[in-house]
Scaffold this motif. Structure first.
Motif, PDB file in Angstrom:
ATOM      1  N   LEU A   5       0.843  -1.193   0.000  1.00 31.52           N
ATOM      2  CA  LEU A   5       0.000   0.000   0.000  1.00 31.52           C
ATOM      3  C   LEU A   5       0.878   1.244   0.000  1.00 31.52           C
ATOM      4  CD1 LEU A   5      -2.756  -0.944   2.589  1.00 31.52           C
ATOM      5  CD2 LEU A   5      -3.003  -0.839   0.128  1.00 31.52           C
ATOM      6  N   PRO A   6       0.412   2.318  -0.625  1.00 31.73           N
ATOM      7  CA  PRO A   6       1.189   3.567  -0.600  1.00 31.73           C
ATOM      8  C   PRO A   6       1.318   4.082   0.824  1.00 31.73           C
ATOM      9  CG  PRO A   6      -1.025   3.938  -1.476  1.00 31.73           C
ATOM     10  CD  PRO A   6      -0.838   2.455  -1.380  1.00 31.73           C
ATOM     11  N   PRO A   7       2.332   4.924   1.110  1.00 30.24           N
ATOM     12  CA  PRO A   7       2.586   5.363   2.479  1.00 30.24           C
ATOM     13  C   PRO A   7       1.462   6.167   3.088  1.00 30.24           C
ATOM     14  CG  PRO A   7       3.905   6.607   0.903  1.00 30.24           C
ATOM     15  CD  PRO A   7       3.301   5.476   0.161  1.00 30.24           C
ATOM     16  N   CYS A   8       0.494   6.629   2.277  1.00 30.19           N
ATOM     17  CA  CYS A   8      -0.616   7.410   2.820  1.00 30.19           C
ATOM     18  C   CYS A   8      -1.663   6.535   3.482  1.00 30.19           C
ATOM     19  CB  CYS A   8      -1.256   8.229   1.707  1.00 30.19           C
ATOM     20  SG  CYS A   8      -1.778   7.196   0.332  1.00 30.19           S
ATOM     21  N   VAL A   9      -1.542   5.222   3.364  1.00 30.19           N
ATOM     22  CA  VAL A   9      -2.576   4.330   3.876  1.00 30.19           C
ATOM     23  C   VAL A   9      -2.026   3.499   5.022  1.00 30.19           C
ATOM     24  CG1 VAL A   9      -4.152   2.459   3.293  1.00 30.19           C
ATOM     25  CG2 VAL A   9      -3.639   4.204   1.599  1.00 30.19           C
ATOM     26  N   ILE A  10      -2.713   3.509   6.140  1.00 32.12           N
ATOM     27  CA  ILE A  10      -2.298   2.682   7.273  1.00 32.12           C
ATOM     28  C   ILE A  10      -2.419   1.213   6.871  1.00 32.12           C
ATOM     29  CG2 ILE A  10      -2.789   2.103   9.679  1.00 32.12           C
ATOM     30  CD1 ILE A  10      -3.918   4.882  10.017  1.00 32.12           C
ATOM     31  N   SER A  11      -1.341   0.450   7.096  1.00 34.52           N
ATOM     32  CA  SER A  11      -1.243  -0.895   6.531  1.00 34.52           C
ATOM     33  C   SER A  11      -2.291  -1.859   7.063  1.00 34.52           C
ATOM     34  CB  SER A  11       0.158  -1.458   6.783  1.00 34.52           C
ATOM     35  OG  SER A  11       0.432  -1.503   8.162  1.00 34.52           O
ATOM     36  N   ASN A  12      -2.844  -1.615   8.243  1.00 29.98           N
ATOM     37  CA  ASN A  12      -3.808  -2.573   8.777  1.00 29.98           C
ATOM     38  C   ASN A  12      -5.234  -2.294   8.320  1.00 29.98           C
ATOM     39  OD1 ASN A  12      -4.447  -0.307  10.245  1.00 29.98           O
ATOM     40  ND2 ASN A  12      -3.999  -1.175  12.258  1.00 29.98           N
ATOM     41  N   ARG A  13      -5.407  -1.349   7.393  1.00 32.04           N
ATOM     42  CA  ARG A  13      -6.732  -1.075   6.857  1.00 32.04           C
ATOM     43  C   ARG A  13      -6.967  -1.871   5.582  1.00 32.04           C
ATOM     44  NH1 ARG A  13      -9.569   4.441   6.610  1.00 32.04           N
ATOM     45  NH2 ARG A  13     -11.144   2.876   6.184  1.00 32.04           N
ATOM     46  N   ASP A  14      -8.197  -2.321   5.391  1.00 31.84           N
ATOM     47  CA  ASP A  14      -8.556  -3.061   4.191  1.00 31.84           C
ATOM     48  C   ASP A  14      -8.479  -2.129   2.982  1.00 31.84           C
ATOM     49  OD1 ASP A  14      -9.686  -4.950   2.430  1.00 31.84           O
ATOM     50  OD2 ASP A  14     -11.656  -4.036   2.722  1.00 31.84           O
ATOM     51  N   PRO A  15      -7.655  -2.460   1.964  1.00 30.73           N
ATOM     52  CA  PRO A  15      -7.496  -1.560   0.823  1.00 30.73           C
ATOM     53  C   PRO A  15      -8.790  -1.308   0.062  1.00 30.73           C
ATOM     54  CG  PRO A  15      -6.441  -3.675   0.412  1.00 30.73           C
ATOM     55  CD  PRO A  15      -6.795  -3.652   1.853  1.00 30.73           C
ATOM     56  N   VAL A  16      -9.714  -2.282   0.048  1.00 27.89           N
ATOM     57  CA  VAL A  16     -10.996  -2.062  -0.621  1.00 27.89           C
ATOM     58  C   VAL A  16     -11.767  -0.962   0.091  1.00 27.89           C
ATOM     59  CG1 VAL A  16     -13.198  -3.103  -1.278  1.00 27.89           C
ATOM     60  CG2 VAL A  16     -11.080  -4.441  -1.466  1.00 27.89           C
ATOM     61  N   SER A  17     -11.773  -0.987   1.421  1.00 33.06           N
ATOM     62  CA  SER A  17     -12.463   0.050   2.195  1.00 33.06           C
ATOM     63  C   SER A  17     -11.824   1.414   1.976  1.00 33.06           C
ATOM     64  CB  SER A  17     -12.435  -0.296   3.690  1.00 33.06           C
ATOM     65  OG  SER A  17     -13.093  -1.517   3.938  1.00 33.06           O
ATOM     66  N   VAL A  18     -10.483   1.433   1.918  1.00 37.96           N
ATOM     67  CA  VAL A  18      -9.775   2.695   1.703  1.00 37.96           C
ATOM     68  C   VAL A  18     -10.120   3.274   0.336  1.00 37.96           C
ATOM     69  CG1 VAL A  18      -7.509   3.782   1.465  1.00 37.96           C
ATOM     70  CG2 VAL A  18      -7.900   2.096   3.265  1.00 37.96           C
TER      71      VAL A  18
END
Length: 484
Positions: A5-18
């Motif tokens: 995931l790009p650095p703007c996204v907290i890694s423990n969040r589901d990428p689909v939700s993001v």
């Protein structure tokens, strides 16, 4: 194989939700194509694609429908981030072109005033910085920007958002903690980082450096360079602490407190005079007290925005203009008093030692200020900061005072005291200032005698005018007594 995931996204969040949140906050459609299946039953592969605004952004392949969708979302986020980062790298040029081509849908044929141009540049660059954040950290935040004017050209060199301060129980004394994640404060720290970059450019003899050697032996700004501050609303504290509605008694009580120094109360609960007792938190623990943004900007108008460390190497730097993007009620009347009016009573100007002065920046309120966007709801505790030259923004958790993501791989914030101390040591070695090496951060600050002397004169002025005593975080919480 999926990218990280790009650095703007907290890694423990589901990428689909993001990705879905990105669509909602940016008002673009996000969808996925129907999942198809290939291969034998015992070794099937599933395929789907992420669509952003109808455009096929990325394809995901996995051993399950869920896995394929997740990988497609990760790839889409990675691509969106890279596009946004490229835009941010050239943000000033992009925004300046839009202003020049009159692309603002609300624009008319009238040329922008200097204040309107500052506001337009600040907002435009902020919007591009915001696009790098798939999670909407920036929503409902105060925004502040430092802008450089050089030969008529306006450039945003630093920005910050936020309105939180670290909780006392999260305080660290090793220089890594961001104590006050308010927009004006983190923007100014980002600006100091810009100054460090410019000092290195001067040492490297780059032709467009903003410094020249002064008669004192320190560096000074070129005459053609000026700096401005944009704030989306009046700063907290004396500029905005007074009720605009309510009973006559309530307003009268507030008016009696005009001009006094204030400290913030943790977790966004407001500001109180420094001579007021701060009750313990609901858990019985001590609470951190830091000065409000109004008071700190007022101090910058005496000691400059460069800080104590850099005052060893450069002459004080003062703001030329302050632009307030929006305001409510009679706040417009309070801002000039809060930012510099408190300095103009008595004989402070006669007591300040050269090369420091009592500065009065020009103050502007663009006519197009938007009252509808003034009110702030309870926002997330995150602050976003950016310095010219970065291809991404740094995100800080304001109540913990720590960096949670950013364009650099440092474990702590690029605007932390610890990082600044490292940069300062590197500069001292390049400038041959060995007398400033091997000391603690606090000792270096104390050794800035001109800066400290004028700061003390300012604090005595506040006391003599019955405006209160300055509440020093360094003295009260011992946060500056660290070494590299």
């Amino acid at each position: 194989m999926a990218t990280n995931l790009p650095p703007c996204v907290i890694s423990n969040r589901d990428p689909v939700s993001v990705l879905m949140e990105h669509g909602q906050t940016r008002e673009v459609t996000v969808d996925f194509t129907e999942c198809t299946r290939t291969g034998p039953a015992h070794n099937s592969r599933f395929h789907t694609a992420a669509l952003v605004n109808g455009k096929r952004f990325a394809e995901g392949h996995g051993t399950s429908k869920k896995n394929a969708k997740k990988i497609a979302a990760e790839l889409a986020l990675d691509r969106l981030y890279k596009v946004a980062s490229r835009n941010l790298s050239g943000a000033n040029e992009l925004v300046a072109d839009r202003i020049e081509n009159n692309e603002d849908e609300n624009a008319n044929d009238e040329p922008l005033s200097p204040a309107q141009k500052i506001k337009a540049m600040a907002k435009g660059v902020f919007e591009l910085a915001e696009e790098t954040q798939m999670i909407y950290y920036c929503k409902e935040k105060v925004v502040a920007s430092f802008l450089m004017e050089r030969c008529g050209q306006i450039t945003v060199v630093a920005l910050g958002t936020g309105n939180r301060s670290v909780l006392y129980q999260n305080l660290k004394t090793d220089g890594t903690c961001i104590l006050q994640a308010h927009a004006e404060i983190v923007a100014r720290r980002s600006f100091i980082r810009f100054l460090y970059n410019e000092l290195n450019r001067f040492i490297d003899c780059e032709t467009d450096a903003i410094f020249t050697l002064g008669t004192s032996g320190r560096l000074q700004l070129l005459d053609s360079v000026k700096f401005h501050l944009y704030i989306s609303r009046p700063p907290c504290g004396d500029a905005s602490a007074f009720p605009t509605i309510g009973s006559k008694d309530v307003r009268s009580k507030a008016l009696r407190k005009q001009g006094v120094l204030r400290t913030l109360v943790a977790d966004g609960e407001g500001a109180i005079p420094t001579d007021s007792i701060l009750p313990a938190g609901h858990n019985g623990e001590e609470r951190l007290r830091v000065m409000t943004c109004s008071d700190k900007i007022c101090r910058w108008n005496v000691v400059g925005v460069q800080g104590a460390l850099l005052s060893h190497l450069i002459e004080p730097i003062y703001l030329s203009k302050v632009v307030i993007g929006s305001y409510s009620g009679d706040q417009k009347e309070h801002v000039p008093r809060a930012l510099f009016g408190r300095l103009q009573t008595g004989t402070l100007e006669e007591k300040i030692y050269n090369p420091y002065v009592v500065n009065e920046p020009s103050l502007y309120y663009p006519e197009d200020h938007d009252l509808d966007n003034y009110a702030l709801n309870k926002s997330r505790q995150y602050s976003v900061v950016w310095t010219l030259g970065d291809d991404g923004v740094e995100v800080i958790d304001g109540i913990f005072g720590i960096k949670i993501s950013g364009p650099t791989d440092m474990p702590y914030s690029a605007i932390s005291k610890k990082h600044f101390f490292t940069l300062f040591h590197e500069l001292c070695q390049k400038f041959g200032r060995r007398d400033l090496l091997g000391k603690s951060y606090l000792q270096i600050k104390d050794k800035a005698s001109e800066y400290r002397r004028n700061q003390d004169v300012l604090y005595q002025h506040f006391v003599s005018k019955k405006l209160g005593t300055w509440c020093s975080v360094s003295e009260n919480y011992d946060v500056d007594n660290f070494y590299l």
